[in-house]
Scaffold this motif. Sequence first.
Motif, mmCIF file in Angstrom:
data_model
loop_
_atom_site.group_PDB
_atom_site.id
_atom_site.type_symbol
_atom_site.label_atom_id
_atom_site.label_comp_id
_atom_site.label_asym_id
_atom_site.label_seq_id
_atom_site.Cartn_x
_atom_site.Cartn_y
_atom_site.Cartn_z
ATOM 1 N N ARG A 1 -11.892 61.937 -72.739
ATOM 2 C CA ARG A 1 -10.735 61.600 -73.578
ATOM 3 C C ARG A 1 -11.208 60.881 -74.833
ATOM 4 O O ARG A 1 -12.272 60.252 -74.826
ATOM 5 N N ASP A 2 -10.429 61.001 -75.891
ATOM 6 C CA ASP A 2 -10.750 60.346 -77.159
ATOM 7 C C ASP A 2 -10.124 58.965 -77.270
ATOM 8 O O ASP A 2 -10.587 58.131 -78.036
ATOM 9 N N LYS A 3 -9.059 58.733 -76.519
ATOM 10 C CA LYS A 3 -8.395 57.426 -76.502
ATOM 11 C C LYS A 3 -8.185 56.998 -75.056
ATOM 12 O O LYS A 3 -7.916 57.835 -74.185
ATOM 13 N N VAL A 4 -8.297 55.708 -74.820
ATOM 14 C CA VAL A 4 -8.118 55.144 -73.479
ATOM 15 C C VAL A 4 -6.787 54.415 -73.423
ATOM 16 O O VAL A 4 -6.498 53.559 -74.261
ATOM 17 N N ARG A 5 -5.995 54.754 -72.431
ATOM 18 C CA ARG A 5 -4.662 54.170 -72.261
ATOM 19 C C ARG A 5 -4.769 52.796 -71.617
ATOM 20 O O ARG A 5 -5.532 52.590 -70.675
ATOM 21 N N LEU A 6 -3.961 51.859 -72.111
ATOM 22 C CA LEU A 6 -3.982 50.483 -71.630
ATOM 23 C C LEU A 6 -2.727 50.165 -70.829
ATOM 24 O O LEU A 6 -1.684 50.785 -71.001
ATOM 25 N N ILE B 1 -14.671 46.742 -74.693
ATOM 26 C CA ILE B 1 -15.102 48.008 -75.269
ATOM 27 C C ILE B 1 -16.097 48.697 -74.332
ATOM 28 O O ILE B 1 -16.128 49.925 -74.229
ATOM 29 N N GLY B 2 -16.909 47.898 -73.617
ATOM 30 C CA GLY B 2 -17.770 48.484 -72.595
ATOM 31 C C GLY B 2 -16.958 49.224 -71.551
ATOM 32 O O GLY B 2 -17.335 50.322 -71.105
ATOM 33 N N CYS B 3 -15.820 48.651 -71.158
ATOM 34 C CA CYS B 3 -14.913 49.311 -70.211
ATOM 35 C C CYS B 3 -14.372 50.614 -70.786
ATOM 36 O O CYS B 3 -14.157 51.589 -70.052
ATOM 37 N N VAL B 4 -14.135 50.633 -72.085
ATOM 38 C CA VAL B 4 -13.626 51.842 -72.738
ATOM 39 C C VAL B 4 -14.610 52.995 -72.559
ATOM 40 O O VAL B 4 -14.213 54.139 -72.306
ATOM 41 N N HIS B 5 -15.915 52.713 -72.655
ATOM 42 C CA HIS B 5 -16.928 53.755 -72.463
ATOM 43 C C HIS B 5 -16.914 54.270 -71.026
ATOM 44 O O HIS B 5 -16.982 55.482 -70.787
ATOM 45 N N SER B 6 -16.824 53.353 -70.069
ATOM 46 C CA SER B 6 -16.751 53.761 -68.665
ATOM 47 C C SER B 6 -15.508 54.594 -68.411
ATOM 48 O O SER B 6 -15.553 55.628 -67.734
ATOM 49 N N VAL C 1 -11.999 55.652 -78.508
ATOM 50 C CA VAL C 1 -13.365 55.543 -77.986
ATOM 51 C C VAL C 1 -14.343 55.461 -79.167
ATOM 52 O O VAL C 1 -14.339 56.335 -80.034
ATOM 53 N N PRO C 2 -15.175 54.399 -79.234
ATOM 54 C CA PRO C 2 -16.083 54.240 -80.380
ATOM 55 C C PRO C 2 -17.144 55.329 -80.435
ATOM 56 O O PRO C 2 -17.621 55.797 -79.400
ATOM 57 N N GLU C 3 -17.527 55.693 -81.642
ATOM 58 C CA GLU C 3 -18.589 56.676 -81.841
ATOM 59 C C GLU C 3 -19.870 56.030 -82.367
ATOM 60 O O GLU C 3 -20.845 56.723 -82.629
ATOM 61 N N LYS C 4 -19.861 54.713 -82.536
ATOM 62 C CA LYS C 4 -21.044 54.022 -83.036
ATOM 63 C C LYS C 4 -22.066 53.829 -81.908
ATOM 64 O O LYS C 4 -21.716 53.875 -80.728
ATOM 65 N N PRO C 5 -23.323 53.589 -82.260
ATOM 66 C CA PRO C 5 -24.360 53.422 -81.232
ATOM 67 C C PRO C 5 -24.075 52.250 -80.297
ATOM 68 O O PRO C 5 -23.516 51.230 -80.698
ATOM 69 N N GLY C 6 -24.494 52.410 -79.046
ATOM 70 C CA GLY C 6 -24.307 51.349 -78.058
ATOM 71 C C GLY C 6 -22.847 51.204 -77.682
ATOM 72 O O GLY C 6 -22.086 52.173 -77.634
ATOM 73 N N ILE C 7 -22.448 49.966 -77.417
ATOM 74 C CA ILE C 7 -21.042 49.703 -77.093
ATOM 75 C C ILE C 7 -20.157 49.943 -78.306
ATOM 76 O O ILE C 7 -19.018 50.391 -78.185
#
Length: 476
Positions: free
Chosen positions: A170-175, A389-394, A433-439
Amino acid sequence: MYTNKKENPRDKEIQNDTKGRRSFIKKVGLGGLSLAGLTAASANEQLSYVSQNVNRNSSPSTLKITDMRIAEIGGDVAFRTPIVRIYTNQGIVGHGDVRDGAAKEYALFLKSRILGENPCNVERLFGIIKQFGFHGRQGGGVSAVEMALWDLAGKAYNVPVYQMLGGKYRDKVRLYCDTTVSKDANEYANRMQARIDQGYTALKMDIGINLIKDIPGAIINSPDADYNPYRYEYRSYNLTKHPFTRVQITDKGIDLLMEYLDVMRSKIGYDIPMGTDHWGHFGVNEAIKIARATEPYNLAYIEDIIPWQYTEQWKEITQSSTTPTQTGEDIYRLEGGFEELIKTRSVDIVHPDPNTAGGILETKKIGDFASRHGIGFMHHHAAGPVSFIGCVHSAAATENFMWLEHHAVDKNDWENLVTGFEGPIVKDGYVTVPEKPGIGVELNEEVVKKHLIKGEKLFAPTPEWDKIRAWDRLWS
């Protein structure tokens, strides 16, 4: 030998090559590049194109951890949260959060185990430190370090963390978000409606015996009874596991609690998923009473209505009612934690907090395992924006993910603790969801300084944690 006054043929060759690469990349940027175009290009042009996004500030194979420090924040910006920073020999740093309310020493203890190691070997290093985590807040140190390692690995390879987990679903994470409590049912419902007006499409309310404990005839053996059931105990009510409080809820008490749900649904309707939490400390029989009573209100879940360890009791509650059950924010790892709950279908939804569960990859493994067994999967979170934001990646990398908790809706400076996110982190109840390196974010140190715990310094040196003083092997 060529002097400065004469032209070096090699210099001219380099200049022409550089001009050619720039011209080629410029043309690519303007018109795109087909496979045929790339094949027809020169070797130098091909190399320039395919390597243009490589992080030349880092050589992943020689990256080494050189230090680890802590900055602990709290107060009006977040629950008390130690932020971990891991330093390397190449100048890049990685960040993670220790679980809200946990001790920074849970992370500092791990420093001597990872110094000199390559942070890109995330799973290997997790294998070294995982024995020092446990359930509840004790999982916070291992989880924070694991998250910081992923941040470093992503920066070293110049890719977002989700990509290293296999890509995104997914491109966006629902909260979903909590709502501040009010004993006035109408005011409580109005506060939930205000969350919807902010754009949130999933909610949770804290509802339990604390709302009715002062009403005569609602609670038997209440911790606030006139005779004080705990006056001769060394433990308090909130430190007594649920089955041992012998609290009971009367029919009157059940009716009073259901009034909150009735007013809530009358206000916000039935389009929005609504979960509940913090019912109180009582045994399985009272939990079943509540689960059955809530059925007309179609709750999304009842959370942590008894401690997670009582797998058989959870299964009894789950099978007694159509109201979904959920637990998991205090469980560490799949093995020895979530595995039995999921395999036995003792709950309908598992709810790990990546800051306790073992970090980003371990949380994804929990979600994948839940998916194979037909169990729902959410994320709990109540710390700082780095681990959020780490959770967003997971969440992005796990197929059956539902919703991520946002526990800082009313914390005005919370998003300002980090920089690098395009626009607001939370918009209309979602996170892109971020597209930058790392978190994908860096710390705003000036804002972090404003919210340091009294007496805490910003990433002060920690040489006292540099050396291992124990034998870690678990076998002979």
